[in-house]
Design an enzyme around this catalytic site. Sequence first.
Site, PDB file in Angstrom:
ATOM      1  N   GLU A 106      10.946 -10.018 -53.309  1.00 52.37           N
ATOM      2  CA  GLU A 106       9.450  -9.699 -52.846  1.00 52.37           C
ATOM      3  C   GLU A 106       8.473  -9.416 -54.014  1.00 52.37           C
ATOM      4  O   GLU A 106       7.261  -9.832 -54.026  1.00 52.37           O
ATOM      5  CB  GLU A 106       9.603  -8.724 -51.784  1.00 52.37           C
ATOM      6  CG  GLU A 106      10.151  -9.312 -50.317  1.00 52.37           C
ATOM      7  CD  GLU A 106      11.506  -8.832 -50.413  1.00 52.37           C
ATOM      8  OE1 GLU A 106      12.105  -8.640 -51.351  1.00 52.37           O
ATOM      9  OE2 GLU A 106      12.050  -8.946 -49.161  1.00 52.37           O
ATOM     10  N   GLU A 130      18.238  -7.521 -46.421  1.00 47.74           N
ATOM     11  CA  GLU A 130      17.881  -6.143 -45.758  1.00 47.74           C
ATOM     12  C   GLU A 130      18.351  -6.141 -44.351  1.00 47.74           C
ATOM     13  O   GLU A 130      18.781  -5.030 -43.939  1.00 47.74           O
ATOM     14  CB  GLU A 130      16.341  -6.119 -45.670  1.00 47.74           C
ATOM     15  CG  GLU A 130      15.567  -5.895 -47.039  1.00 47.74           C
ATOM     16  CD  GLU A 130      14.148  -6.050 -46.848  1.00 47.74           C
ATOM     17  OE1 GLU A 130      13.693  -7.129 -46.817  1.00 47.74           O
ATOM     18  OE2 GLU A 130      13.294  -5.083 -47.110  1.00 47.74           O
TER      19      GLU A 130
HETATM   20  N1  COA Z   1      10.948 -19.545 -45.722  1.00 49.58           N
HETATM   21  C1  COA Z   1      11.016 -20.892 -45.214  1.00 49.58           C
HETATM   22  N2  COA Z   1      11.737 -21.686 -45.420  1.00 49.58           N
HETATM   23  C2  COA Z   1      12.585 -21.664 -46.530  1.00 49.58           C
HETATM   24  C3  COA Z   1      12.875 -20.371 -47.043  1.00 49.58           C
HETATM   25  C4  COA Z   1      12.202 -19.271 -46.369  1.00 49.58           C
HETATM   26  N3  COA Z   1      12.249 -18.140 -46.845  1.00 49.58           N
HETATM   27  N4  COA Z   1      13.857 -20.530 -47.950  1.00 49.58           N
HETATM   28  C5  COA Z   1      14.095 -21.998 -48.041  1.00 49.58           C
HETATM   29  N5  COA Z   1      13.387 -22.617 -47.139  1.00 49.58           N
HETATM   30  C6  COA Z   1      13.503 -23.983 -46.932  1.00 49.58           C
HETATM   31  C7  COA Z   1      12.890 -24.923 -47.725  1.00 49.58           C
HETATM   32  O1  COA Z   1      11.374 -25.024 -47.643  1.00 49.58           O
HETATM   33  C8  COA Z   1      13.618 -26.118 -47.472  1.00 49.58           C
HETATM   34  O2  COA Z   1      12.999 -26.706 -46.601  1.00 49.58           O
HETATM   35  P1  COA Z   1      12.661 -28.537 -46.684  1.00 49.58           P
HETATM   36  O3  COA Z   1      14.000 -28.775 -46.751  1.00 49.58           O
HETATM   37  O4  COA Z   1      12.002 -28.671 -45.325  1.00 49.58           O
HETATM   38  O5  COA Z   1      11.791 -28.559 -47.895  1.00 49.58           O
HETATM   39  C9  COA Z   1      14.927 -25.657 -47.359  1.00 49.58           C
HETATM   40  O6  COA Z   1      14.955 -24.235 -46.746  1.00 49.58           O
HETATM   41  C10 COA Z   1      16.040 -25.635 -48.122  1.00 49.58           C
HETATM   42  O7  COA Z   1      15.519 -24.855 -49.366  1.00 49.58           O
HETATM   43  P2  COA Z   1      15.280 -25.345 -50.808  1.00 49.58           P
HETATM   44  O8  COA Z   1      14.553 -24.833 -51.343  1.00 49.58           O
HETATM   45  O9  COA Z   1      15.181 -26.905 -50.913  1.00 49.58           O
HETATM   46  O10 COA Z   1      16.838 -25.265 -51.362  1.00 49.58           O
HETATM   47  P3  COA Z   1      17.169 -24.830 -52.983  1.00 49.58           P
HETATM   48  O11 COA Z   1      18.721 -24.992 -53.214  1.00 49.58           O
HETATM   49  O12 COA Z   1      16.507 -25.612 -53.789  1.00 49.58           O
HETATM   50  O13 COA Z   1      16.530 -23.158 -53.158  1.00 49.58           O
HETATM   51  C11 COA Z   1      16.344 -21.082 -52.770  1.00 49.58           C
HETATM   52  C12 COA Z   1      17.168 -22.236 -52.398  1.00 49.58           C
HETATM   53  C13 COA Z   1      17.199 -19.947 -51.593  1.00 49.58           C
HETATM   54  C14 COA Z   1      16.562 -20.612 -54.287  1.00 49.58           C
HETATM   55  C15 COA Z   1      15.013 -21.248 -52.287  1.00 49.58           C
HETATM   56  O14 COA Z   1      14.868 -21.975 -50.998  1.00 49.58           O
HETATM   57  C16 COA Z   1      14.036 -20.150 -52.256  1.00 49.58           C
HETATM   58  O15 COA Z   1      13.612 -19.660 -53.231  1.00 49.58           O
HETATM   59  N6  COA Z   1      13.479 -19.781 -50.925  1.00 49.58           N
HETATM   60  C17 COA Z   1      12.728 -18.783 -50.846  1.00 49.58           C
HETATM   61  C18 COA Z   1      13.547 -17.343 -50.955  1.00 49.58           C
HETATM   62  C19 COA Z   1      12.567 -16.229 -50.917  1.00 49.58           C
HETATM   63  O16 COA Z   1      11.426 -15.976 -51.738  1.00 49.58           O
HETATM   64  N7  COA Z   1      12.920 -15.391 -49.870  1.00 49.58           N
HETATM   65  C20 COA Z   1      12.141 -14.120 -49.629  1.00 49.58           C
HETATM   66  C21 COA Z   1      10.981 -14.213 -48.800  1.00 49.58           C
HETATM   67  S1  COA Z   1      10.180 -12.643 -48.683  1.00 49.58           S
END
Ligand code: COA
Length: 254
Positions: free
Chosen positions: A135, A115
Amino acid sequence: MNDDPILYEKTDGGVAWVTLNRPQVLNAINMRMRDALWETMLAVRDDPDVRAVIFRGAGERAFSAGADISEFGTAPSYAEARRARRQRDLWGLMLSLDKVLIAAVHGYALGAGVELPLCCDIRIASEDARLGLPEVSLGYIPSAGGTQTLPRHAPRGIALQMILTGDPIDARTAHRYGLVQRVVPRERLYPEAEALARKVARHPALATRLAKRAVVEGIELPLAHGLALEARLAALALASPEARAGLRAAVEGQ
Ligand code: COA
């Protein structure tokens, strides 16, 4: 290592870089980062030396994985959050700036992480970019402007497909749908963004401001009103010393 959530760097040629800087959590946007972005955008707004701004994400993996989900449970009450948003409408501020905003997007760009680029004027993506709005799959809806900005960039059906499924799309698909204007290899992302920003920043400031305003404000108006707006802004541009000098140089160069 600098642990400021936002790094702001002005370079010569009227170009500034804004880096989302929480690479350890894929540049998730927490309240601290949001506040820092707000302050940075005010500085950009008030600095006549800054003509174009490039947004990027620190680290190799993401532009930004969106709002920091670890803060969801700790956020202030709904009413408090709404009041804070009204007082500091970051996305509204970005959309109202008369500077040229460019997003250089790599890796994950999810939720507010896509966004924010949608509040920019031009988006360049590297081949590894993945853009999505998860979302609804989490039980709420995009609220950094995405329900309004996405269908203004992509076709309505594509916007609804992305918002309702939450499935991310890759850079080439985003390009095909008009969400991003250019796709480049990862190592070319920042040089291309910088070259674009510098080119834009070289043009006369007033003409750039007025042209952006004509497009951004005009697109919300019925065509006849948009054309009237363009005529008013064109008259302003033509009356400027830059236009007189530019047109004279063009005539003399013939
Ligand atoms: N908020 C807070 N922390 C986040 C984050 C978010 N939106 N997205 C990733 N992180 C953090 C993870 O918790 C992780 O932290 P850690 O190492 O302390 O556990 C770190 O970033 C790496 O992410 P990870 O999930 O381990 O990587 P991945 O390669 O397995 O997955 C994503 C990557 C992007 C697919 C996954 O992190 C994800 O789905 N994140 C949330 C995305 C989301 O829903 N965003 C919209 C929010 S409105």
